[in-house]
Design an enzyme around this catalytic site. Structure first.
Site, mmCIF file in Angstrom:
data_model
loop_
_atom_site.group_PDB
_atom_site.id
_atom_site.type_symbol
_atom_site.label_atom_id
_atom_site.label_comp_id
_atom_site.label_asym_id
_atom_site.label_seq_id
_atom_site.Cartn_x
_atom_site.Cartn_y
_atom_site.Cartn_z
ATOM 1 N N PRO A 298 0.820 -1.215 0.000
ATOM 2 C CA PRO A 298 0.000 0.000 0.000
ATOM 3 C C PRO A 298 0.854 1.265 0.000
ATOM 4 O O PRO A 298 1.978 1.249 0.518
ATOM 5 C CB PRO A 298 -0.795 -0.104 1.308
ATOM 6 N N ASP A 299 0.362 2.354 -0.609
ATOM 7 C CA ASP A 299 1.087 3.629 -0.503
ATOM 8 C C ASP A 299 0.724 4.271 0.837
ATOM 9 O O ASP A 299 0.058 3.647 1.669
ATOM 10 C CB ASP A 299 0.798 4.525 -1.722
ATOM 11 N N PHE A 300 1.171 5.502 1.066
ATOM 12 C CA PHE A 300 0.843 6.169 2.331
ATOM 13 C C PHE A 300 -0.544 6.787 2.305
ATOM 14 O O PHE A 300 -1.342 6.612 3.200
ATOM 15 C CB PHE A 300 1.836 7.313 2.581
ATOM 16 N N ARG A 301 -0.755 7.575 1.238
ATOM 17 C CA ARG A 301 -1.825 8.561 1.343
ATOM 18 C C ARG A 301 -3.080 8.275 0.542
ATOM 19 O O ARG A 301 -4.026 9.059 0.611
ATOM 20 C CB ARG A 301 -1.277 9.946 0.950
ATOM 21 N N ASN B 242 10.903 5.010 -2.482
ATOM 22 C CA ASN B 242 10.448 3.727 -1.948
ATOM 23 C C ASN B 242 11.556 3.006 -1.189
ATOM 24 O O ASN B 242 12.735 3.131 -1.502
ATOM 25 C CB ASN B 242 9.903 2.850 -3.070
ATOM 26 N N ASP C 184 11.218 -0.348 -0.714
ATOM 27 C CA ASP C 184 10.923 -1.761 -0.974
ATOM 28 C C ASP C 184 11.981 -2.453 -1.832
ATOM 29 O O ASP C 184 11.878 -3.657 -2.083
ATOM 30 C CB ASP C 184 9.532 -1.906 -1.618
ATOM 31 N N HIS D 239 15.233 7.631 0.398
ATOM 32 C CA HIS D 239 14.812 7.424 1.784
ATOM 33 C C HIS D 239 15.382 6.124 2.368
ATOM 34 O O HIS D 239 14.836 5.562 3.309
ATOM 35 C CB HIS D 239 13.279 7.441 1.876
HETATM 36 P P1 CNA Z 1 2.140 8.682 -1.197
HETATM 37 O O1 CNA Z 1 2.162 9.970 -0.469
HETATM 38 O O2 CNA Z 1 1.327 7.584 -0.620
HETATM 39 O O3 CNA Z 1 1.589 8.993 -2.674
HETATM 40 C C1 CNA Z 1 1.361 7.987 -3.617
HETATM 41 C C2 CNA Z 1 0.856 8.635 -4.904
HETATM 42 O O4 CNA Z 1 0.783 7.661 -5.909
HETATM 43 C C3 CNA Z 1 -0.509 9.289 -4.778
HETATM 44 O O5 CNA Z 1 -0.504 10.539 -5.437
HETATM 45 C C4 CNA Z 1 -1.429 8.289 -5.481
HETATM 46 O O6 CNA Z 1 -2.530 8.923 -6.127
HETATM 47 C C5 CNA Z 1 -0.503 7.696 -6.514
HETATM 48 N N1 CNA Z 1 -0.812 6.313 -6.870
HETATM 49 C C6 CNA Z 1 -1.113 5.270 -6.046
HETATM 50 N N2 CNA Z 1 -1.268 4.141 -6.753
HETATM 51 C C7 CNA Z 1 -1.070 4.479 -8.061
HETATM 52 C C8 CNA Z 1 -1.095 3.747 -9.284
HETATM 53 N N3 CNA Z 1 -1.340 2.441 -9.327
HETATM 54 N N4 CNA Z 1 -0.861 4.413 -10.432
HETATM 55 C C9 CNA Z 1 -0.598 5.749 -10.438
HETATM 56 N N5 CNA Z 1 -0.552 6.485 -9.303
HETATM 57 C C10 CNA Z 1 -0.781 5.859 -8.131
HETATM 58 O O7 CNA Z 1 3.609 8.121 -1.455
HETATM 59 P P2 CNA Z 1 4.934 8.933 -1.827
HETATM 60 O O8 CNA Z 1 5.853 7.951 -2.402
HETATM 61 O O9 CNA Z 1 4.646 10.167 -2.592
HETATM 62 O O10 CNA Z 1 5.409 9.386 -0.383
HETATM 63 C C11 CNA Z 1 6.702 9.304 -0.016
HETATM 64 C C12 CNA Z 1 6.910 8.288 1.118
HETATM 65 C C13 CNA Z 1 6.118 7.037 0.910
HETATM 66 C C14 CNA Z 1 8.307 7.816 1.158
HETATM 67 O O11 CNA Z 1 8.928 8.275 2.290
HETATM 68 C C15 CNA Z 1 8.270 6.271 1.158
HETATM 69 O O12 CNA Z 1 9.199 5.715 2.009
HETATM 70 C C16 CNA Z 1 6.915 5.942 1.569
HETATM 71 N N6 CNA Z 1 6.341 4.656 1.187
HETATM 72 C C17 CNA Z 1 7.048 3.746 0.464
HETATM 73 C C18 CNA Z 1 6.467 2.544 0.107
HETATM 74 C C19 CNA Z 1 7.262 1.560 -0.695
HETATM 75 O O13 CNA Z 1 8.469 1.454 -0.497
HETATM 76 N N7 CNA Z 1 6.627 0.842 -1.628
HETATM 77 C C20 CNA Z 1 5.153 2.265 0.482
HETATM 78 C C21 CNA Z 1 4.452 3.220 1.231
HETATM 79 C C22 CNA Z 1 5.060 4.407 1.577
#
Ligand code: CNA
Length: 299
Positions: free
Chosen positions: A45-48, A119, A121, A138
């Site tokens: 999952p993403d954060f927001r 990310n 991951d 990060h």
């Molecule tokens: P965020 O703030 O959660 O934003 C994610 C963005 O991606 C949002 O604008 C969503 O609308 C968009 N989004 C989500 N799914 C899709 C998709 N399938 N296609 C297109 N767009 C999509 O995450 P950010 O990366 O901007 O925030 C930075 C943080 C998140 C960093 O410090 C990371 O460490 C942290 N993070 C990392 C992971 C990971 O490593 N996979 C997971 C969750 C959070």
């Protein structure tokens, strides 16, 4: 969700802009700036994102505020929420997405300058992209250190503690990884709120920025592509605004974010849709569909 490919006065779609850039420029190099959105299709999952994001799901951890899970002072007091999250996110459980493999194909075809990723991951590296191209802004789970004396520890030590939770009458308990020299807590080299980003992030960005600024003088052309990020975490979020005006910027995301929203430019491109769909469309235009599928199948 309906796909929207905004053209803002220029006649190209975002997908065409990226594909044509690769087709028309033998020396064309792309700088990707990516976030959690490129890994959501992998099951992380993403954060927001509303309803599905990690922050939405953290209520079970009883945090004083959602970001506390990545807050260094909070971690010193209570490492359990981070351990719980680390257990879910630990590398090795997930397969890279189509977008990760598209970036790998850019490398294979000599069109990759850099992947700046927020990310943790490690899926860029797991997709096979060479280390020199990947800047994990990060940090990642790959190495660990003591938060008191900075002694470095191998990945396996923290991993083994994260994976040996005990279920007690008070819920899940962990035995925390502690430093054998000073008994300080050990944590992966993931940048928490309140910690500095690694030096190599700033050093590499300075060098890449110089190349972008000097594009006119050299043989190489550059394109910046921002993907799957809310551009909410600084200093990473300021990278797109530092890109010189002459360089085209593309955004592939579910929503318009950051500098693309606050200070849009005439030569910005926006693809509203999923990152994997964008990867497939770009691959189609470049005749890379088979290779993309092969990478995905053979993983
Ligand atoms: P965020 O703030 O959660 O934003 C994610 C963005 O991606 C949002 O604008 C969503 O609308 C968009 N989004 C989500 N799914 C899709 C998709 N399938 N296609 C297109 N767009 C999509 O995450 P950010 O990366 O901007 O925030 C930075 C943080 C998140 C960093 O410090 C990371 O460490 C942290 N993070 C990392 C992971 C990971 O490593 N996979 C997971 C969750 C959070």
């Amino acid at each position: 969700m309906a796909k929207l490919d905004e053209t803002k006065g220029h006649n190209l779609t975002t997908i065409d802009r990226i594909a044509n850039f690769i087709n028309d420029n033998p020396n064309g190099k792309i700088i990707f700036m990516v976030g959690a959105g490129i890994s959501t299709s992998c099951g992380i999952p993403d954060f927001r994102s509303p309803k599905t994001g990690l922050y939405h799901n953290l209520s079970k951890l009883n945090l004083p505020f959602a970001e506390a899970v990545f807050d260094i002072d909070f971690f010193k007091e209570n490492p359990k929420p981070f351990y719980t999250l680390a257990q879910e996110l630990y590398p090795g459980k997930f397969k890279p997405s189509k977008f990760h493999f598209l970036m790998k194909l850019c490398e294979d075809n000599g069109h990759l300058q850099r992947v700046y990723t927020q990310n943790i991951d490690t899926l860029e590296r797991q997709a096979g992209i060479e280390d020199k191209y990947v800047i994990e802004a990060h940090g990642s789970f790959a190495s660990n250190h003591c938060i008191e004396c900075n002694k470095q520890f191998a990945m396996e030590y923290f991993k083994s503690k994260v994976n040996t939770k005990k279920i007690t009458k008070d819920g899940v308990e962990f035995e925390y990884a502690k430093c054998d020299s000073c008994q300080g807590l050990i944590k992966p080299n993931i940048v928490f709120f309140g910690e500095n980003l690694p030096k190599f992030f700033f050093e590499t960005w300075d060098k890449d920025l110089e190349l972008l600024e000097e594009q006119e003088k050299g043989d190489d052309n550059y394109l910046v592509v921002v993907v799957g990020t809310s551009l909410a975490v600084y200093p990473f979020a300021s990278l797109p605004s530092e890109v010189p005006n002459e360089i085209d910027r593309s955004l592939i995301n579910l929503e318009v974010v950051g500098d693309f929203k606050e200070d849009p430019r005439k030569n910005d491109f926006f693809f509203k849709g999923s990152t994997d769909e964008a990867a497939e469309l770009i691959a189609e235009k470049l005749d890379w569909v088979e290779e993309l599928q092969r990478y995905s199948d053979e993983y």
